[in-house]
Design an enzyme around this catalytic site. Structure first.
Site, PDB file in Angstrom:
ATOM      1  N   ASP A   1       1.791  20.677 -35.686  1.00 21.58           N
ATOM      2  CA  ASP A   1       3.088  21.134 -36.740  1.00 21.58           C
ATOM      3  C   ASP A   1       2.800  20.180 -37.896  1.00 21.58           C
ATOM      4  O   ASP A   1       2.160  19.168 -37.941  1.00 21.58           O
ATOM      5  CB  ASP A   1       4.454  20.702 -36.004  1.00 21.58           C
TER       6      ASP A   1
ATOM      7  N   CYS B   1       2.194   2.366   3.531  1.00 24.44           N
ATOM      8  CA  CYS B   1       3.344   1.302   3.903  1.00 24.44           C
ATOM      9  C   CYS B   1       4.476   1.887   2.979  1.00 24.44           C
ATOM     10  O   CYS B   1       5.626   1.897   3.820  1.00 24.44           O
ATOM     11  CB  CYS B   1       3.041  -0.155   3.390  1.00 24.44           C
TER      12      CYS B   1
ATOM     13  N   CYS C   1       0.865  -1.322  -0.118  1.00 19.61           N
ATOM     14  CA  CYS C   1       0.016   0.075  -0.030  1.00 19.61           C
ATOM     15  C   CYS C   1       0.901   1.185  -0.013  1.00 19.61           C
ATOM     16  O   CYS C   1       1.946   1.262   0.420  1.00 19.61           O
ATOM     17  CB  CYS C   1      -0.782   0.020   1.124  1.00 19.61           C
TER      18      CYS C   1
END
Length: 697
Positions: free
Chosen positions: A393, A17, A14
């Protein structure tokens, strides 16, 4: 400058953690700084530290540190099997429930079984939880530890044990889910072979790819992968480079053409000269940029992180209120409402909320990379879904960027076709202009070269063309604007060709027009379909920004379906045009080559580099890079971005909605630890499965 090292981390479940691990590393005396990349499962250390010390800092989650990448992706079955303590804990709970039913009440033996189950199933949870309690750090493991201890204190042994098991299973599922989300990086890493066949004085020697140096020659056999970026020096073959560029079809390559590390060789044997070390290859750069991108937070994730800071303390206050206020104010049972308060702690765990955004970002960026689209971070992924205008472009983006002769007309009947082009080529021989190269390439491909043609009194006038003498005759070659006295017939031809998007070159002899050459940069085949696809995505404002003349710009605009065009723009004028578009429409994306259009790319909300495979500058400067020359990837990236944003919003809604529904059960006193942990686990699974749908985009 402190020593810098990067390591791979296995076992991070996680984001909270990961942050705890990072803080633990920073507290080591010999570490100046540490950065943990949760998305890529990597840690960067500034200073000196052993892997044993790092693993000790991550012992609260049994983290494993390796210097080399190892594929950690495992099946769900293997993931659960590796957490053997869960299986033991489940067995003990089942035995305990059997004895509980036999005795009809809690017996010292059944209590001992449940306590053993809790210790075995939740030892890592308790270690982290107690450490956090000592430091007054409140995260999901802290809340779960308090809840389980509380359940034990009020004698709810079965529920305490089951909560531990379900939380352990939830963590294993979360770890598996993050491994799945990271699988795109892992599949990229698996593309590059670990060894190469190096050629030294005709001898073949198998060496580690990391030992290859620039200038080495390697043999690539049929069916083998190219070990390093390089150029083919012998042989030809087809190469599948889909993992680098996203191209679905193999590409033909011959001598002097570039090949990328990880590309799969077809049926031909080739020898390649190494041009980049393994750590500098295009694939290595892609992997590095994707890893960094997965750690870059989107605005939505910043919101979740900030919200979580206040959310967790709020849940603790609500739990305390639920446990104490009803007994104090209404004389209700302390035991019943303390139990309800503990259930509130469990259901309030923020794990589903915390993982809701990063798992979607990690999955989306990894999926995009596998399909040839490099997105530099969650913030850019989010911006992409909000773009209102695409500015393009022309050269190398909407067109191929390789001018070719499309037509010609010779007015002087004394001139043959061969004499006309060899004369033009002789004048253009020393020019580096792309139009001059188009004339040279056409002449070399179609006519015998006349080495006797020499140009004397050669003069090049910037913007006005070239002049010189050949065998005593004066010649001039240049654009129509270079000549003020063109014949009416010539001018009419020029106007007709320019309206079709051609650039015109005029060849004159002794002041009279000998002939004209039409040169066109051909439009990409996918350009029109790409613009139509953007319109289907409700992006109707598209504009072509080019330094070319207006007739050419209008022709390309019409052929591609782009809505507007602006011609004869200098780089600073493109920048100004992008600023104007932002004020008029909102967020603007500029699509260019990543180098020549730097001011416009910088001014835009999202700079997109086209065809960036092998182009270091484009990879480093663009916010988003299309690794191949495939314009179809642009609508794909927009769809992926929008779908990701939708999934993030859904995940946040799921995470908070399920918890809100569970918390409402407190009012009638129906919330139990079982319901609480199932609601938390259900929310985590729901957001995870929802995010993993992005693999199918």
């Amino acid at each position: 400058m402190p020593e810098r090292d990067t390591y791979y981390v296995q076992g991070m479940t996680c984001a909270n953690c990961a942050k705890t691990f990072e803080n633990n590393l920073k507290s080591i005396d010999t570490v100046n700084d540490a950065e943990v990349n949760y998305g890529a499962s990597k840690v960067t250390i500034y200073g000196q530290v052993s892997t044993e010390e790092m693993e000790k800092a991550g012992s609260f989650e049994n983290l494993r540190i390796t210097k080399e990448y190892t594929n950690s992706k495992r099946s769900l079955t293997n993931q659960l099997r590796s957490n053997f303590h869960i299986l033991i804990s489940i067995s003990l709970v089942l035995i305990g429930i059997y004895f509980y039913l036999e005795f009809g009440e809690y017996h010292p033996a059944t209590v001992a079984i449940f306590v053993t189950s809790m210790v075995i199933g939740g030892y890592s949870l308790f270690i982290a939880g107690f450490q956090n309690l000592i430091k007054l750090r409140f995260d999901m493991k802290t809340l779960m530890t308090i809840a389980v201890i509380g359940a034990a204190l009020i004698g709810e042994w079965i529920e305490g044990a089951v909560v531990v098991i379900l939380f352990a299973i939830s963590e294993a599922l979360e770890r598996y889910s993050m491994d799945q989300a990271r699988s795109s990086i892992q599949s990229l890493m698996d593309q590059t072979p670990p060894t190469a066949i190096r050629l030294t004085n005709g001898e073949q020697q198998t060496v580690n790819v990391s030992d290859l140096k620039v200038g080495d020659f390697v043999a690539v056999k049929p069916g083998a992968k190219v070990p390093a970026d390089g150029k083919i020096r012998k042989g030809s073959s087809t190469f599948n480079q889909s993992m680098i560029t996203g191209e679905s079809m193999p590409v033909d390559k011959k001598v002097d053409q570039e090949v990328f590390a990880g590309a799969l060789n077809g049926a031909g044997y080739v020898e390649v000269e190494v041009t980049k070390r393994s750590e500098d290859s295009t694939m290595a750069k892609i992997i590095h940029l994707v890893e960094e991108a997965q750690n870059e937070k989107a605005p939505a994730q910043h919101f979740v992180d900030q919200f979580a800071k206040y959310y967790t303390p709020l849940i603790i206050l609500i739990a305390i209120g639920v446990a104490t206020l009803p007994p104090m104010l209404f004389g209700l049972s302390y035991e019943a409402w303390v139990y309800q308060g503990l259930a509130v702690l469990v259901v309030g765990c923020p794990c589903a909320l915390v993982i809701s955004t990063p798992i979607a970002i990690v999955t989306a960026i990894g999926t995009a990379a596998k399909n040839g689209v490099l997105i530099k971070g969650g913030a850019f992924l989010e911006v992409l879904g909000q773009i209102k205008v695409f500015a393009f472009d022309k050269t190398g983006t909407i067109t191929h960027g390789n001018p070719e002769i499309s037509d010609y007309y010779i007015f002087d009947e004394e001139f043959s076709e061969e004499e006309f082009f060899t004369t033009a080529a002789a004048l253009e021989k020393h020019s580096e202009h792309p139009l001059a190269k188009a004339i040279m390439n056409y002449t070399q491909a179609n006519f015998r070269q006349d080495a006797s043609i020499e140009v004397s009194n050669f003069q090049s006038h910037t913007g006005k063309g070239i002049e010189g003498e050949i065998r005593g005759t004066s010649y001039q070659i240049g654009s129509p604007a270079s000549f003020s006295n063109l014949e009416p017939e010539v001018s009419e031809h020029i106007r007709n060709w320019e309206t079709k998007g051609n650039t015109i070159i005029v060849l004159r002899k002794n002041g009279q027009t000998t002939g004209i050459i039409a040169i066109a940069d051909m439009i990409r085949e996918q350009a029109k379909a790409m613009i139509e696809s953007l319109k289907e995505l409700n992006i109707h404002e598209t504009i072509l920004l080019t330094g070319d003349h207006e007739p050419t710009a209008k022709a390309i605009q019409s052929a591609s379906g782009i809505k507007h065009s602006r011609s004869q723009l200098l780089p600073e004028e493109k920048h100004q045009e992008v600023e104007r578009l932002k004020k008029s429409f909102g967020k603007v994306a500029m699509v260019g080559d990543g180098v020549n259009d730097a001011p416009a790319l910088a001014a835009s909300d999202l700079g997109i580099a086209m065809g960036s495979a092998g182009a270091d500058t484009a990879l480093e400067t663009a916010d988003l890079a299309l690794m191949g020359d495939d314009l179809w990837k642009l609508p794909y990236a927009v769809r992926l971005s929008r779908r990701t944003l939708t999934i993030i919003k859904q995940n946040i809604s799921f995470a908070l909605g399920l918890k809100a529904l569970a918390l409402l059960l407190v009012i009638p006193g129906w919330l139990t630890l079982w319901i609480a942990i199932l609601a938390d686990m259900g929310a985590t699974l729901l957001v995870t499965l929802n995010a993993l749908r992005l693999f199918k985009n």
